[in-house]
Design a protein around this motif. Structure first.
Motif: not given
Ligand SMILES: [Zn+2]
Length: 117
Positions: A34, A37, A55, A60
């Motif tokens: 991702c 994050h 995600c 997140c």
């Molecule tokens: Zn994420």
């Protein structure tokens, strides 16, 4: 500026991900680390059929379409994301992708340097 739906029809999520330097190994959907994050196991799911992402990372929850991706990536407004998407589309359609730079500001610098040279 082009209509947002027109841009969306012509600019795929795959193109946007490639523009930001992501390499996709799985089609038509798969997981990436991702961008929004920190994580060790990829939990960012992209779907190239729906041109959307989600995600699954805890806390997140990044998700959406090409405009949401650009907005999150650039930290800009939704409106700015549309104009960036339009520019990505233009570059894509003229096949003159700039080198893989992380953000739109870096790209701007790059363009200005090229103009000066
Ligand atoms: Zn994420």
């Amino acid at each position: 500026m082009k209509d947002k739906n027109t841009i969306k029809q012509r600019l795929s999520l795959e193109c946007v991900l490639r523009y930001y330097g992501y390499i996709l190994f799985n089609y038509p959907d798969g997981f990436l680390h991702c961008p929004f994050h920190m994580e060790n196991t990829p939990s960012f799911h992209y779907d190239l059929v729906k041109n959307s992402f989600f995600c699954h990372g805890q806390g997140c929850g990044a998700n959406g379409d090409i405009f949401n991706f650009i907005q999150l990536k650039e930290g800009c407004s939704f409106f700015e994301a549309i104009s960036i998407a339009e520019r990505i589309l233009e570059e894509y359609e003229t096949k003159v992708f700039l080198p893989r730079l992380k953000t739109e500001n870096q790209r701007k610098d790059h363009r200005n340097k090229q103009k000066r040279a």
